[in-house]
Motif scaffolding. Structure first.
Motif, PDB file in Angstrom:
ATOM      1  N   PRO A  19     -29.838   3.183  42.277  1.00 21.04           N
ATOM      2  CA  PRO A  19     -30.679   4.261  41.632  1.00 21.04           C
ATOM      3  C   PRO A  19     -29.538   5.271  40.801  1.00 21.04           C
ATOM      4  CG  PRO A  19     -31.315   4.280  43.886  1.00 21.04           C
ATOM      5  CD  PRO A  19     -30.259   3.275  43.761  1.00 21.04           C
ATOM      6  N   GLY A  20     -29.658   5.562  39.563  1.00 18.70           N
ATOM      7  CA  GLY A  20     -28.808   6.548  38.793  1.00 18.70           C
ATOM      8  C   GLY A  20     -27.774   5.973  38.017  1.00 18.70           C
ATOM      9  N   VAL A  21     -27.609   4.451  38.443  1.00 23.63           N
ATOM     10  CA  VAL A  21     -26.272   3.931  37.461  1.00 23.63           C
ATOM     11  C   VAL A  21     -26.513   3.965  36.340  1.00 23.63           C
ATOM     12  CG1 VAL A  21     -25.165   1.806  37.514  1.00 23.63           C
ATOM     13  CG2 VAL A  21     -25.655   2.678  39.581  1.00 23.63           C
ATOM     14  N   ILE A  22     -27.819   3.379  35.997  1.00 24.02           N
ATOM     15  CA  ILE A  22     -28.263   3.514  34.366  1.00 24.02           C
ATOM     16  C   ILE A  22     -28.086   4.896  33.567  1.00 24.02           C
ATOM     17  CG2 ILE A  22     -30.144   3.233  32.767  1.00 24.02           C
ATOM     18  CD1 ILE A  22     -31.382   1.076  34.629  1.00 24.02           C
ATOM     19  N   ASP A  23     -28.013   5.844  34.291  1.00 25.25           N
ATOM     20  CA  ASP A  23     -27.998   6.986  33.624  1.00 25.25           C
ATOM     21  C   ASP A  23     -26.523   7.460  33.463  1.00 25.25           C
ATOM     22  OD1 ASP A  23     -30.662   7.488  33.932  1.00 25.25           O
ATOM     23  OD2 ASP A  23     -30.551   8.343  36.000  1.00 25.25           O
ATOM     24  N   THR A  24     -25.579   6.695  33.940  1.00 26.86           N
ATOM     25  CA  THR A  24     -24.347   7.014  33.748  1.00 26.86           C
ATOM     26  C   THR A  24     -23.571   6.204  32.558  1.00 26.86           C
ATOM     27  OG1 THR A  24     -23.335   5.112  35.040  1.00 26.86           O
ATOM     28  CG2 THR A  24     -23.781   7.341  36.258  1.00 26.86           C
ATOM     29  N   GLY A  25     -24.148   5.494  31.781  1.00 33.45           N
ATOM     30  CA  GLY A  25     -23.597   4.928  30.666  1.00 33.45           C
ATOM     31  C   GLY A  25     -24.120   3.638  30.446  1.00 33.45           C
ATOM     32  N   PHE A  26     -23.674   2.945  29.477  1.00 36.91           N
ATOM     33  CA  PHE A  26     -24.228   1.632  29.005  1.00 36.91           C
ATOM     34  C   PHE A  26     -23.577   0.612  29.964  1.00 36.91           C
ATOM     35  CE2 PHE A  26     -23.860   3.834  25.006  1.00 36.91           C
ATOM     36  CZ  PHE A  26     -25.246   3.459  24.336  1.00 36.91           C
ATOM     37  N   TYR A  27     -24.338  -0.711  30.211  1.00 38.07           N
ATOM     38  CA  TYR A  27     -23.970  -1.817  30.945  1.00 38.07           C
ATOM     39  C   TYR A  27     -22.761  -2.396  30.539  1.00 38.07           C
ATOM     40  CZ  TYR A  27     -23.811  -6.303  33.119  1.00 38.07           C
ATOM     41  OH  TYR A  27     -23.889  -7.487  33.545  1.00 38.07           O
ATOM     42  N   ASN A  28     -21.880  -2.468  31.561  1.00 40.69           N
ATOM     43  CA  ASN A  28     -20.480  -3.201  31.093  1.00 40.69           C
ATOM     44  C   ASN A  28     -20.252  -3.965  32.480  1.00 40.69           C
ATOM     45  OD1 ASN A  28     -17.787  -3.785  31.098  1.00 40.69           O
ATOM     46  ND2 ASN A  28     -17.227  -1.941  29.730  1.00 40.69           N
ATOM     47  N   GLN A  29     -20.355  -5.174  32.292  1.00 36.15           N
ATOM     48  CA  GLN A  29     -20.244  -6.294  33.078  1.00 36.15           C
ATOM     49  C   GLN A  29     -18.736  -6.291  33.739  1.00 36.15           C
ATOM     50  OE1 GLN A  29     -21.755 -10.517  32.994  1.00 36.15           O
ATOM     51  NE2 GLN A  29     -19.617 -10.850  32.415  1.00 36.15           N
ATOM     52  N   HIS A  30     -17.759  -6.293  32.958  1.00 36.10           N
ATOM     53  CA  HIS A  30     -16.402  -6.371  33.210  1.00 36.10           C
ATOM     54  C   HIS A  30     -16.227  -5.154  34.118  1.00 36.10           C
ATOM     55  CE1 HIS A  30     -12.163  -7.194  33.113  1.00 36.10           C
ATOM     56  NE2 HIS A  30     -12.091  -6.037  33.180  1.00 36.10           N
ATOM     57  N   PRO A  89     -23.652  -8.548  38.542  1.00 33.04           N
ATOM     58  CA  PRO A  89     -23.289  -7.120  38.062  1.00 33.04           C
ATOM     59  C   PRO A  89     -24.730  -6.469  37.495  1.00 33.04           C
ATOM     60  CG  PRO A  89     -22.239  -8.862  36.672  1.00 33.04           C
ATOM     61  CD  PRO A  89     -22.856  -9.233  37.795  1.00 33.04           C
ATOM     62  N   HIS A  90     -25.405  -7.365  36.471  1.00 36.04           N
ATOM     63  CA  HIS A  90     -26.573  -6.510  35.885  1.00 36.04           C
ATOM     64  C   HIS A  90     -27.657  -6.129  36.986  1.00 36.04           C
ATOM     65  CE1 HIS A  90     -29.943  -6.042  33.140  1.00 36.04           C
ATOM     66  NE2 HIS A  90     -29.092  -5.860  32.321  1.00 36.04           N
TER      67      HIS A  90
END
Length: 142
Positions: free
Chosen positions: A42-53, A34-35
């Protein structure tokens, strides 16, 4: 010489294969690493904090969607229902992206960036589901 039916079958197989393989493989990627998925897409980082679950939850959904398209290809009797349910989720996901642009959360450029992974699978699903409905009483047809 290829018949019109053969060409149509080949042309329909490609979008079915795209939704089957892309959705399933993306889901596996999300589930296993997941990380890396979070960093890579592309762009996923801009949608919010990393949440593995959360990423793994959505990965499982993606795997089910891909599986639904694959089983629908092999099981004409279940095709319409499988593709309909999968497509409804894909439409809802695409509409969420459009809504985020409409309310100013994201700029319009994200729609183009996200098109191959978000809107295209939904559009393919719509076309395939409508076709499955049209030919639901003709099991040999896609």
């Amino acid at each position: 010489m290829k018949t019109k039916s053969t060409v149509t079958s080949i042309l329909l197989f490609l979008p079915i294969a795209f939704n089957t393989v892309f959705l399933f493989v993306n889901g596996v990627f999300m589930l296993i690493v997941p990380h890396a998925w979070y960093q890579f897409v592309p762009g996923v980082i801009d949608t919010g904090f990393y949440n593995q679950h959360f990423i793994r939850d959505i990965g499982i959904i993606q795997m089910f969607l891909g599986t639904a398209f694959g089983i629908g290809l092999l099981r004409p009797d279940a095709r319409f229902v499988l593709w309909l349910v999968a497509t409804l989720w894909l439409i809802a996901h695409a509409l969420l992206h459009f809504w985020e642009v409409a309310v100013g959360i994201c700029g319009p450029s994200v729609l183009l960036r996200d098109f191959p992974a978000v809107t295209l699978p939904a559009l393919i699903g719509i076309v395939l589901t409508l076709r499955a409905w049209k030919y639901r009483h003709m099991p040999g047809r896609i």
